[in-house]
Design a protein around this motif. Sequence first.
Motif, short mmCIF file in Angstrom:
data_model
loop_
_atom_site.label_atom_id
_atom_site.label_comp_id
_atom_site.label_asym_id
_atom_site.label_seq_id
_atom_site.Cartn_x
_atom_site.Cartn_y
_atom_site.Cartn_z
N GLU A 46 45.23 52.44 6.03
CA GLU A 46 45.06 52.00 7.41
C GLU A 46 43.61 51.65 7.67
O GLU A 46 42.95 52.26 8.48
CB GLU A 46 45.51 53.07 8.39
CG GLU A 46 47.01 53.30 8.37
CD GLU A 46 47.42 54.31 9.41
OE1 GLU A 46 47.75 53.92 10.54
OE2 GLU A 46 47.39 55.51 9.10
N GLU A 69 42.44 50.76 11.30
CA GLU A 69 42.47 51.75 12.35
C GLU A 69 41.54 52.92 12.08
O GLU A 69 41.35 53.76 12.92
CB GLU A 69 43.90 52.29 12.51
CG GLU A 69 44.87 51.24 12.99
CD GLU A 69 46.25 51.83 13.18
OE1 GLU A 69 47.10 51.14 13.74
OE2 GLU A 69 46.46 52.96 12.76
N ASN A 70 41.02 52.96 10.90
CA ASN A 70 40.22 54.11 10.52
C ASN A 70 38.79 53.88 10.96
O ASN A 70 38.08 53.06 10.40
CB ASN A 70 40.30 54.30 9.01
CG ASN A 70 39.72 55.64 8.61
OD1 ASN A 70 39.31 56.41 9.46
ND2 ASN A 70 39.66 55.89 7.33
N LEU A 107 42.64 55.51 20.94
CA LEU A 107 43.05 55.32 19.56
C LEU A 107 44.11 54.22 19.46
O LEU A 107 44.73 53.85 20.47
CB LEU A 107 43.61 56.63 19.00
CG LEU A 107 42.64 57.82 18.95
CD1 LEU A 107 43.38 59.05 18.44
CD2 LEU A 107 41.46 57.50 18.06
N GLN A 135 48.48 55.92 15.86
CA GLN A 135 47.86 57.25 15.82
C GLN A 135 48.05 57.99 17.13
O GLN A 135 48.32 59.20 17.15
CB GLN A 135 46.36 57.09 15.50
CG GLN A 135 46.09 56.50 14.15
CD GLN A 135 44.61 56.26 13.92
OE1 GLN A 135 43.77 56.67 14.70
NE2 GLN A 135 44.28 55.60 12.81
N ARG A 136 47.92 57.27 18.21
CA ARG A 136 48.05 57.92 19.52
C ARG A 136 49.45 58.50 19.69
O ARG A 136 49.62 59.64 20.12
CB ARG A 136 47.75 56.88 20.59
CG ARG A 136 47.86 57.38 22.01
CD ARG A 136 47.24 56.32 22.92
NE ARG A 136 47.77 54.99 22.64
CZ ARG A 136 48.87 54.51 23.18
NH1 ARG A 136 49.55 55.25 24.03
NH2 ARG A 136 49.31 53.30 22.86
N ARG A 184 48.82 58.91 9.92
CA ARG A 184 48.41 58.62 11.29
C ARG A 184 47.85 59.86 11.98
O ARG A 184 46.89 59.77 12.74
CB ARG A 184 49.58 58.05 12.07
CG ARG A 184 49.99 56.66 11.62
CD ARG A 184 51.17 56.15 12.42
NE ARG A 184 51.58 54.82 11.97
CZ ARG A 184 52.63 54.16 12.45
NH1 ARG A 184 53.36 54.70 13.40
NH2 ARG A 184 52.94 52.97 11.98
N HIS A 193 44.33 60.58 10.35
CA HIS A 193 43.34 59.61 10.79
C HIS A 193 43.13 59.68 12.30
O HIS A 193 42.02 59.45 12.79
CB HIS A 193 43.77 58.20 10.39
CG HIS A 193 43.58 57.91 8.94
ND1 HIS A 193 42.36 57.95 8.33
CD2 HIS A 193 44.48 57.57 7.98
CE1 HIS A 193 42.50 57.66 7.04
NE2 HIS A 193 43.77 57.42 6.80
N GLY A 194 44.17 59.96 13.01
CA GLY A 194 44.02 60.09 14.45
C GLY A 194 43.09 61.21 14.83
O GLY A 194 42.20 61.06 15.68
#
Lengths: 209, 187
Positions: free
Chosen positions: A17, A20-21, B118, B122-123, B153, B156-157
């Motif tokens: 990802e 998004e990272n 985010l 992820q959110r 996710r 990383h989130g």
Amino acid sequence: MRFEIRRESDDWAAGEEPSENFSAENSQGARPAFPLDGDLPDDLAALAEQLSDDAARLADCFPADAAERWSATATAAGAAGAERTTSSSSSGRWLPYAAAVAVVLTGGAVGKWLWSPAGPQAPDVATPRAATPPGSDVGATELAGPVSATQDDSAPAVAAPSKARLGIIGSPRTEVVPAGLFQTLTGAEQEAMLDLMEQQGLEETSQSI
Amino acid sequence: MPHVDVTEVSRQHFPRIHRAALVLTGNPWDADDLAQETFLVFARESHRFEGRSSVYTWLYGIMLNLERRERRRRNTHRDKLRVLCDDQPRGHQTVPAAETMLEVSQWKRSLWGFVAKLPDGQRQALVLRFSEHLSYDDIATALGCPLGTVKSRIFHGLANLRQLLTEADNDLRQVPKHPFEDLSNAV
């Protein structure tokens, strides 16, 4: 448009990802592992715990009012669901709508008859009903009369001019006088409102207010 | 196809859907709308429920789709307004725009205010995991993605959330102190 419960496409494989990272990539360039909650680093585990606490606190501050909201929602949802599970015939499907339309039309027709010039409350021009107090027996007896399907041209064009001028709607027994509306207006605004009522006509005024 | 009592499902699961909606939207008014719309959609589409998953995961999926759609609609509308207003002279704006999201202070002060920044995936994973406490399998079912993606996710989130907090803390530190507190400038 029919609502489609779309599932998110499997755009990302595990660990891929980059868009998004936000954080920097692993310095060693190795593929990061994605542990479960019990194996998270201490700082991330603390964040996770704080997220849970914050969610619980928000729910306590703004709870779903089970006594009212889910009841209303359940009623609406059940009605929507029952509507789908009613008979497949077209007449059965349209029955609630037809009933609602019938009620509205009946109410509108009755209201129109009550306040129409040919209706039971149609006053004599020479003797306006301005002096007739609301809820009087005269109005009650006249309401019991038959519905006039057509308007008589000889009938006076104005019914209860003083009450209609003020925009009073409903039966004489259940008048809705928007006095509070006028109380909040200034003198010039009241005059403008009255002028507007006169221009729009009595029937439209009674229906709009 | 299992029979679903819509009324009973609404009664049973409304609080949890409302809680998730509150965490996502940031205010109870939008949460009410989102939760109720979720159940209205569920009532319309209940005949499509095949029983392969639990009802509440299906409800979460509906709610998340609705929330994502509304979020994108607002962002699109806000972008359009920004394009229209860029040429206009900016005066002292005292009234917020109609599309301004109203978040309650409790939400803004919480971590969920940062989670809102985010990406969607992820959110939503964080909401389902740490607000609703769903299992990883249930989250994967609700989001329609593999289990590994869910883990990714969430990890990383949380990492991005930590970075957002660090940046916010750095921004606060860069705020100039009150001139009276800076004794080095004292005469």
